[in-house]
Design an enzyme around this catalytic site. Structure first.
Site, short mmCIF file in Angstrom:
data_model
loop_
_atom_site.label_atom_id
_atom_site.label_comp_id
_atom_site.label_asym_id
_atom_site.label_seq_id
_atom_site.Cartn_x
_atom_site.Cartn_y
_atom_site.Cartn_z
N HIS A 76 3.63 7.95 6.29
CA HIS A 76 3.72 8.23 4.86
C HIS A 76 3.84 9.73 4.58
O HIS A 76 4.22 10.11 3.47
CB HIS A 76 2.47 7.71 4.12
CG HIS A 76 2.32 6.24 4.20
ND1 HIS A 76 3.27 5.35 3.72
CD2 HIS A 76 1.35 5.48 4.74
CE1 HIS A 76 2.85 4.11 3.94
NE2 HIS A 76 1.71 4.15 4.56
N TYR B 52 -6.36 -2.53 9.87
CA TYR B 52 -7.71 -2.31 9.33
C TYR B 52 -8.66 -3.47 9.57
O TYR B 52 -9.85 -3.36 9.27
CB TYR B 52 -7.60 -1.98 7.83
CG TYR B 52 -6.63 -0.84 7.65
CD1 TYR B 52 -5.30 -1.07 7.28
CD2 TYR B 52 -7.00 0.47 7.98
CE1 TYR B 52 -4.39 -0.04 7.20
CE2 TYR B 52 -6.09 1.50 7.90
CZ TYR B 52 -4.78 1.25 7.52
OH TYR B 52 -3.87 2.28 7.47
N ASP C 229 -14.47 6.91 -1.71
CA ASP C 229 -13.10 6.73 -2.20
C ASP C 229 -12.63 5.35 -1.75
O ASP C 229 -12.26 5.17 -0.59
CB ASP C 229 -12.16 7.81 -1.65
CG ASP C 229 -10.72 7.57 -2.11
OD1 ASP C 229 -9.84 8.41 -1.81
OD2 ASP C 229 -10.47 6.52 -2.75
N ASP D 118 -1.41 -3.64 10.42
CA ASP D 118 -1.91 -4.23 9.17
C ASP D 118 -0.96 -5.34 8.69
O ASP D 118 -1.20 -5.96 7.67
CB ASP D 118 -2.08 -3.14 8.09
CG ASP D 118 -0.94 -2.13 8.08
OD1 ASP D 118 -1.13 -1.05 7.48
OD2 ASP D 118 0.13 -2.41 8.67
N ASP E 98 -4.07 8.77 -1.96
CA ASP E 98 -4.62 7.83 -0.99
C ASP E 98 -4.73 8.45 0.40
O ASP E 98 -4.31 7.86 1.39
CB ASP E 98 -3.74 6.57 -0.93
CG ASP E 98 -3.93 5.71 -2.17
OD1 ASP E 98 -4.03 6.29 -3.26
OD2 ASP E 98 -4.03 4.48 -2.06
N ASP F 7 4.67 -1.75 10.50
CA ASP F 7 3.48 -1.59 9.67
C ASP F 7 3.77 -2.28 8.34
O ASP F 7 4.93 -2.41 7.92
CB ASP F 7 3.25 -0.09 9.43
CG ASP F 7 1.96 0.18 8.67
OD1 ASP F 7 0.97 0.57 9.30
OD2 ASP F 7 1.95 -0.05 7.45
N HIS G 90 3.14 -1.32 5.40
CA HIS G 90 3.45 -0.39 4.30
C HIS G 90 4.79 0.29 4.57
O HIS G 90 5.18 0.48 5.72
CB HIS G 90 2.37 0.69 4.19
CG HIS G 90 1.01 0.16 3.87
ND1 HIS G 90 0.10 -0.17 4.85
CD2 HIS G 90 0.41 -0.12 2.69
CE1 HIS G 90 -1.02 -0.61 4.28
NE2 HIS G 90 -0.84 -0.61 2.98
N1 LIG Z 1 -6.67 -1.06 -1.12
C1 LIG Z 1 -6.68 0.31 -0.70
C2 LIG Z 1 -5.39 0.99 -1.15
C3 LIG Z 1 -4.86 1.84 0.00
N2 LIG Z 1 -3.57 2.43 -0.33
C4 LIG Z 1 -3.10 3.33 0.71
C5 LIG Z 1 -2.70 2.55 1.94
C6 LIG Z 1 -2.29 3.50 3.06
C7 LIG Z 1 -1.73 2.74 4.24
C8 LIG Z 1 -1.58 3.63 5.45
C9 LIG Z 1 -0.83 2.94 6.61
O1 LIG Z 1 -1.46 1.76 7.01
O2 LIG Z 1 0.50 2.58 6.23
C10 LIG Z 1 -0.76 3.89 7.78
F1 LIG Z 1 -0.02 3.34 8.75
F2 LIG Z 1 -0.20 5.03 7.43
F3 LIG Z 1 -1.97 4.14 8.26
ZN LIG Z 2 0.07 0.40 6.86
#
Ligand SMILES: NCCCNCCCCCC(O)(O)C(F)(F)F
Ligand SMILES: [Zn+2]
Length: 664
Positions: free
Chosen positions: A135, A305, A20, A265, A92, A172, A174
């Site tokens: 999230h 990451y 994935d 991130d 996700d 963060d 996101h």
């Molecule tokens: N290119 C890959 C697309 C990924 N799309 C989902 C990203 C999730 C981010 C998670 C996060 O980093 O916000 C957490 F802190 F929750 F771990």
């Molecule tokens: Zn994040």
């Protein structure tokens, strides 16, 4: 009080079991390298190790629904196919036979941290956990998150400790929509998040992540969304948002506890964020939050990451939690235009909820709403060079953060005879008689008519500044007969070395020297209640506050929105903090000022006070030693003329000092 570190390697024992692309970045190594770096840098040993616990159903049900919990409870017994099937209903995120167990440990770790902070066992701490949380929603997993660790922690402390106000800072990259949904109508929880947004083109692509979504009903104003509409944001962009949005509001809100959704991130090298802020910025973001809530700060790992920048950012955060001086914030410039646009939008959207933003400008002329681009075609074109992008980001390099060693002596004090040296401080006086040459020079430059005692004191100060420069001493306090003379002497001596710059912060209506302000070797910022006859220039900035420093609100807002941006952009090698008589500043405000300024000059701050100011010695030393300043309590509106004065100064100075900008 110490810093807690909560980690258990059991949380590394789950991973993605199928292909994935959206989830492949969330790997167990994230925790392994983070904890490993803390051990390697001797930071883990300096923390109080607190064991994790399993969260109970009651903990989880503080935010999540019974049906969601019941469904997740079944996942340990699912086959691979059933797990895949179960995962499809969410976005996700992936499930694993051991992820429910780990999600309970991540939540349990978070609650252990808040318990130990709330009961005063430790001052602050970090929970190194996975799966992350911000999230996940009441009845849905999302974005690698199962249970919303930080949202549950906020409900938990309100219920268990009767906490009135909780600040959640989500750095963060996101948007933690799960946290936002939990508290959108709750004025007791202030949720602040910045996030990569690109006009809704970036995941989770929500309209409600934009700056104009501010909370609902009673919660209006208690959600602050800062969208980053471009990538490559830098340290200056992040600090601008702290100085001109988060900190002014956080001090007005005056939380009893600070929770940090500590995702890394947002650092350089991360494939998700694609930002350019360096790991040492987290030293400053952490430091700038540490004088809120009496220092009660709980950081909980979310994303991150790039294993290299993640590990470095985690170490920078823990160094600051431990009170280690932050590295100098080098080469800051102003915010980029996109950041400035977001900054202006957020301040405008919140000016009717926060008195510190009341004078904020209107929305920028460029109509933001038209910028929300249709998702389809752009999404498509972006996918094309996904692989190219990954390679570019993985190839990004940045300087290794400087080693952060705390000097052998944290705080030295120069006191008149007969004044007791506060504990934990080192009494500083010249062991041998002052060097006759030094005294000769002092006489020529500074002390025409004064007695020998001045010469001894001044040569002690010079010796103290030299030891700071050599990083043998971190900070100092001196009680002197004549603060102006001492100020001139120290400033002149400290700027002899070519690269040295001294930030002189004067508080009170005493005399202020003009020395050194023309060549930029000294920047003088003078807070007083009197209109100054001094001619304002780039390096001599009089700040006239109606009630001087006696009005906590007006003064602290001037510190956050004016002094800190100036200080960070100037990046001095020494901070000289002078309290002249008649400042009217109260101890707790003085301690906030002393605490906040330690983010500069690697903590090399020398405080000068009139020798009869005995009452200030202990509070000042406490702050210089790294103790958190007492909370100022909820701040009423600052006197309008003070807000006006600061706003006008910012407008006049922003051409010279880019970090003062709040509008494009
Ligand atoms: N290119 C890959 C697309 C990924 N799309 C989902 C990203 C999730 C981010 C998670 C996060 O980093 O916000 C957490 F802190 F929750 F771990
Ligand atoms: Zn994040």
């Amino acid at each position: 009080m110490g810093t807690a570190l909560i980690y258990d390697e059991e949380m590394t024992r789950y991973k993605l079991l199928w292909v994935d692309p959206a989830c492949k970045i969330e790997v167990p190594e994230r925790l392994v390298v983070s904890y490993g770096a803390l051990v390697e840098n001797g930071l883990a040993d300096r923390c109080v190790s607190i064991p994790v616990r399993e969260a109970t159903d009651a903990d989880i049900l503080l935010v999540h629904s019974e049906e969601y919990l019941e469904a997740v409870k079944k996942t340990p017994y699912m086959t691979l196919e059933e797990l895949k099937e179960f995962t499809l209903q969410y976005g996700d995120v992936y499930f694993h036979p051991n992820i429910y167990h780990c999600a309970k440990l991540a939540l349990g770790a978070t609650l252990q941290l808040v318990d130990n902070v709330m009961t005063g066992k430790v001052r602050n701490g970090l929970a190194l956990v996975r799966p992350p949380g911000h999230h996940s929603m009441r009845s849905a997993a999302s974005g690698f998150c199962i249970f919303n660790n930080v949202a549950i922690a906020a409900q938990y402390v309100k219920q268990k400790y009767g906490v009135k106000r909780v600040l959640i800072v989500d750095w963060d990259i996101h948007h933690g929509q799960g946290v936002q949904y939990s508290f959108e109508d709750d004025p007791s929880v202030l949720y602040f998040s910045w996030h990569r947004y690109e006009h809704q083109k970036f995941w989770p692509n929500l309209r409600e992540s934009d700056f104009d979504v501010v909370g609902k009903e009673k919660g209006a104003g208690s959600t602050i969304n800062v969208p980053w509409n471009k990538v490559k944001m830098q340290n200056s962009d992040y600090l601008s948002i702290f100085f001109h949005v988060l900190l002014p509001v956080a001090y007005e809100f005056s939380p009893d506890l600070v929770l940090v959704c500590a995702g890394f991130d947002s650092a350089i090298g991360d494939p998700e964020g694609e930002m350019c802020a360096t790991p040492d910025i987290f030293a400053h973001l952490t430091h700038l939050l540490m004088n809120l809530a009496g220092g009660k700060l709980c950081a909980v790992l979310e994303g991150g990451y790039n294993l290299k920048s993640l590990a470095q950012s985690v170490c920078q955060t823990v160094h600051s939690l431990l009170g280690d001086p932050a590295p100098r914030p080098a080469n800051l410039e102003g915010p980029c235009n996109s950041a400035l646009e977001s900054l202006q939008c957020v301040r405008s959207a919140h000016r009717k909820y926060w008195s510190c933003l009341k004078h904020a400008a209107d929305l920028p002329t460029s109509d933001i709403s038209t910028k929300r681009i249709k998702l389809a075609e752009d999404e498509e074109e972006e996918k094309l060079d996904e692989v190219e992008k990954e390679k570019l980001i993985a190839a990004m390099v940045w300087p290794q953060p400087v080693k952060r060693v705390t000097p052998p002596t944290r705080t030295a004090v120069v006191l008149p005879d007969g004044v007791a040296c506060p504990d934990r401080c080192k009494h500083f006086s010249l062991s041998e008689d002052p060097d006759p040459l030094v005294v000769q020079k002092l006489r020529e430059n500074f002390i025409k008519d004064a007695d020998d005692k001045d010469a001894v004191t001044l040569s002690s100060l010079i010796a103290l500044v030299d030891k700071m420069e050599k990083n043998e001493i971190c900070s100092g306090l001196a009680l002197v007969r004549d603060v102006s003379m001492a100020m001139r002497c120290v400033a002149q001596h400290a700027t002899t070395a070519l690269s040295n710059r001294v930030l002189v912060v004067c508080v009170g209506d005493g005399i202020v020297p003009h020395r050194g302000t023309d060549d930029g070797k000294t920047l003088v910022v003078h807070f007083s209640s009197k209109e100054s006859e001094e001619q304002e220039c780039k390096y001599l900035i009089p700040v006239c506050l109606k009630k001087g420093c006696s009005d906590a609100s007006g003064f602290i807002q001037a510190v956050l929105g004016l002094l800190l941006p100036l200080g960070y952009e100037y990046d001095p090698s020494l901070v000289l903090l002078v309290q002249t008589p008649g400042s009217g500043i109260c101890d707790s405000v003085w301690q906030q000022l002393t605490g906040l300024l330690q983010g500069l000059a690697q903590g090399h701050i020398l405080v000068l006070m009139q020798e009869d100011e005995r009452t200030c010695i202990d509070p000042t030393c406490s702050s210089l030693l790294g103790d958190a300043a007492p909370s100022l309590g909820q701040l009423h509106a600052a006197p309008p003329e003070d807000v006006e004065a600061v706003e006008n100064l910012r407008q006049r100075l922003k051409a010279d000092w880019k970090l003062l900008q709040t509008t494009e």
